[in-house]
Design an enzyme around this catalytic site. Structure first.
Site, PDB file in Angstrom:
ATOM      1  N   ASN A  35      63.657  14.548  33.049  1.00  0.00           N
ATOM      2  CA  ASN A  35      63.854  13.496  34.043  1.00  0.00           C
ATOM      3  C   ASN A  35      64.483  14.187  35.254  1.00  0.00           C
ATOM      4  OD1 ASN A  35      64.606  11.409  35.696  1.00  0.00           O
ATOM      5  ND2 ASN A  35      65.453  10.128  34.041  1.00  0.00           N
ATOM      6  N   HIS A  47      60.961   8.862  33.356  1.00  0.00           N
ATOM      7  CA  HIS A  47      61.885   8.080  34.185  1.00  0.00           C
ATOM      8  C   HIS A  47      62.320   6.845  33.423  1.00  0.00           C
ATOM      9  CE1 HIS A  47      61.224  10.628  37.569  1.00  0.00           C
ATOM     10  NE2 HIS A  47      59.934  10.595  37.284  1.00  0.00           N
ATOM     11  N   ILE A  48      63.607   6.588  33.463  1.00  0.00           N
ATOM     12  CA  ILE A  48      64.169   5.437  32.758  1.00  0.00           C
ATOM     13  C   ILE A  48      63.682   4.139  33.398  1.00  0.00           C
ATOM     14  CG2 ILE A  48      66.355   4.237  32.291  1.00  0.00           C
ATOM     15  CD1 ILE A  48      67.605   7.130  32.148  1.00  0.00           C
ATOM     16  N   SER A  49      63.768   4.090  34.723  1.00  0.00           N
ATOM     17  CA  SER A  49      63.363   2.873  35.435  1.00  0.00           C
ATOM     18  C   SER A  49      61.874   2.938  35.776  1.00  0.00           C
ATOM     19  CB  SER A  49      64.177   2.741  36.732  1.00  0.00           C
ATOM     20  OG  SER A  49      63.843   3.785  37.638  1.00  0.00           O
ATOM     21  N   ALA A  85      66.227  12.131  41.369  1.00  0.00           N
ATOM     22  CA  ALA A  85      65.666  12.037  42.725  1.00  0.00           C
ATOM     23  C   ALA A  85      64.895  13.292  43.146  1.00  0.00           C
ATOM     24  CB  ALA A  85      66.780  11.740  43.728  1.00  0.00           C
ATOM     25  N   ARG A 135      60.077  -0.060  42.473  1.00  0.00           N
ATOM     26  CA  ARG A 135      61.270   0.148  43.289  1.00  0.00           C
ATOM     27  C   ARG A 135      60.905   0.610  44.705  1.00  0.00           C
ATOM     28  NH1 ARG A 135      65.312   3.676  40.101  1.00  0.00           N
ATOM     29  NH2 ARG A 135      66.732   2.831  41.676  1.00  0.00           N
ATOM     30  N   ARG A 168      60.214   6.213  45.887  1.00  0.00           N
ATOM     31  CA  ARG A 168      60.201   6.560  44.456  1.00  0.00           C
ATOM     32  C   ARG A 168      58.796   6.521  43.857  1.00  0.00           C
ATOM     33  NH1 ARG A 168      65.801   6.388  43.243  1.00  0.00           N
ATOM     34  NH2 ARG A 168      66.829   4.800  44.496  1.00  0.00           N
ATOM     35  N   HIS A 226      61.039  13.292  43.707  1.00  0.00           N
ATOM     36  CA  HIS A 226      60.314  12.802  44.868  1.00  0.00           C
ATOM     37  C   HIS A 226      60.161  13.842  45.980  1.00  0.00           C
ATOM     38  CE1 HIS A 226      61.000   9.238  42.572  1.00  0.00           C
ATOM     39  NE2 HIS A 226      62.309   9.255  42.773  1.00  0.00           N
ATOM     40  N   ARG A 228      76.344   4.053  36.184  1.00  0.00           N
ATOM     41  CA  ARG A 228      75.512   4.000  37.386  1.00  0.00           C
ATOM     42  C   ARG A 228      74.506   2.847  37.299  1.00  0.00           C
ATOM     43  NH1 ARG A 228      70.497   8.183  38.257  1.00  0.00           N
ATOM     44  NH2 ARG A 228      70.066   7.571  40.397  1.00  0.00           N
ATOM     45  N   PRO A 238      69.878  15.206  38.619  1.00  0.00           N
ATOM     46  CA  PRO A 238      71.064  14.701  39.319  1.00  0.00           C
ATOM     47  C   PRO A 238      71.361  13.233  39.066  1.00  0.00           C
ATOM     48  CG  PRO A 238      69.248  15.111  40.847  1.00  0.00           C
ATOM     49  CD  PRO A 238      68.855  15.709  39.528  1.00  0.00           C
ATOM     50  N   ASN A 239      72.637  12.974  38.928  1.00  0.00           N
ATOM     51  CA  ASN A 239      73.222  11.634  38.757  1.00  0.00           C
ATOM     52  C   ASN A 239      72.983  11.030  37.375  1.00  0.00           C
ATOM     53  OD1 ASN A 239      74.286  11.401  41.474  1.00  0.00           O
ATOM     54  ND2 ASN A 239      72.150  11.303  42.119  1.00  0.00           N
ATOM     55  N   TYR A 286      69.453   1.124  35.123  1.00  0.00           N
ATOM     56  CA  TYR A 286      69.351   2.235  34.172  1.00  0.00           C
ATOM     57  C   TYR A 286      69.894   1.916  32.774  1.00  0.00           C
ATOM     58  CZ  TYR A 286      68.285   4.859  38.398  1.00  0.00           C
ATOM     59  OH  TYR A 286      67.698   5.295  39.560  1.00  0.00           O
ATOM     60  N   ASP A 306      57.243  24.155  41.654  1.00  0.00           N
ATOM     61  CA  ASP A 306      56.754  25.530  41.572  1.00  0.00           C
ATOM     62  C   ASP A 306      57.312  26.256  40.351  1.00  0.00           C
ATOM     63  OD1 ASP A 306      55.239  25.215  43.844  1.00  0.00           O
ATOM     64  OD2 ASP A 306      56.556  26.376  45.164  1.00  0.00           O
ATOM     65  N   GLU A 334      57.255  14.448  32.131  1.00  0.00           N
ATOM     66  CA  GLU A 334      58.204  13.832  33.073  1.00  0.00           C
ATOM     67  C   GLU A 334      58.525  12.417  32.589  1.00  0.00           C
ATOM     68  OE1 GLU A 334      56.660  13.864  37.115  1.00  0.00           O
ATOM     69  OE2 GLU A 334      57.887  12.133  37.612  1.00  0.00           O
TER      70      GLU A 334
HETATM   71  C1  DQA Z   1      65.014   8.122  37.838  1.00  0.00           C
HETATM   72  C2  DQA Z   1      64.306   7.505  39.048  1.00  0.00           C
HETATM   73  C3  DQA Z   1      64.623   8.262  40.318  1.00  0.00           C
HETATM   74  O1  DQA Z   1      63.979   7.655  41.418  1.00  0.00           O
HETATM   75  C4  DQA Z   1      66.117   8.259  40.572  1.00  0.00           C
HETATM   76  O2  DQA Z   1      66.416   9.024  41.711  1.00  0.00           O
HETATM   77  C5  DQA Z   1      66.905   8.708  39.391  1.00  0.00           C
HETATM   78  C6  DQA Z   1      66.518   8.237  38.077  1.00  0.00           C
HETATM   79  C7  DQA Z   1      64.813   7.288  36.558  1.00  0.00           C
HETATM   80  O3  DQA Z   1      65.069   7.818  35.493  1.00  0.00           O
HETATM   81  O4  DQA Z   1      64.410   6.129  36.632  1.00  0.00           O
HETATM   82  O5  DQA Z   1      67.904   9.387  39.526  1.00  0.00           O
HETATM   83  O6  DQA Z   1      64.494   9.405  37.615  1.00  0.00           O
END
Ligand code: DQA
Length: 145
Positions: free
Chosen positions: A74, A100-102, A77, A107, A111, A80, A18, A10-11, A23, A87, A98
């Site tokens: 990735n 994560h960009i950030s 959110a 943070r 997270r 978390h 964003r 998501p997002n 990011y 599952d 897995e």
């Molecule tokens: C994220 C980190 C997550 O906490 C956040 O909700 C994202 C992006 C990252 O790529 O850093 O949507 O997964």
């Protein structure tokens, strides 16, 4: 050629717009192109999937069984708190990395926890788009040995 599935949650369709300070300015489309091209240099084909919906991500993980050698994900959110995605990964046998960009550890406290990580091969955080490329390399090394 072995196949990798790239899942962005998501997002992440809003990358580039964003919170660019967190990011970066690379759009999802640019990121996907970079990973497809990078993976091709390492003899993988990549199928890209993005969804804002937990159920669609779960269905995609189920459908990946017997087709893909590995999944780079990735989960946004969902990382978390989605026991359902955790599952889904645990129900199959396709290895997941897995990404994560950030740097989630720098943070907000919520997270710092990933409910997904315990069922993944590994986790790469804080390296931007490079993290996805490192995941490709990790799969290359894994399948060559
Ligand atoms: C994220 C980190 C997550 O906490 C956040 O909700 C994202 C992006 C990252 O790529 O850093 O949507 O997964």
């Amino acid at each position: 050629m072995k196949k990798i599935l790239l899942i962005n949650g998501p997002n992440l369709n809003r990358l580039g717009i964003r919170e660019p300070g967190v990011y970066g300015q690379t759009t999802l489309q640019q990121l996907e192109k970079q990973i497809v091209e990078f993976a091709a240099q390492h003899d993988f084909t990549v199928t890209c999937f993005q969804s804002n919906h937990e159920g669609s991500i779960i269905d995609t993980i189920h459908d990946a069984q017997n087709e893909f050698a590995g999944i780079i994900m990735n989960p946004g959110a969902f990382t978390h708190y989605s026991y359902a995605i955790r599952d889904a990964i645990a129900s199959g046998n396709v290895p997941v990395i897995e990404v994560h960009i950030s740097n989630v550890h720098k943070r907000e406290e919520f997270r710092h926890t990933s409910v997904i990580a315990p069922v993944c091969e590994g986790q790469i955080v804080g390296l931007g788009v490079t993290g996805y490329k490192l995941a490709v390399i990790a799969f290359k090394e894994r399948f060559q040995s």
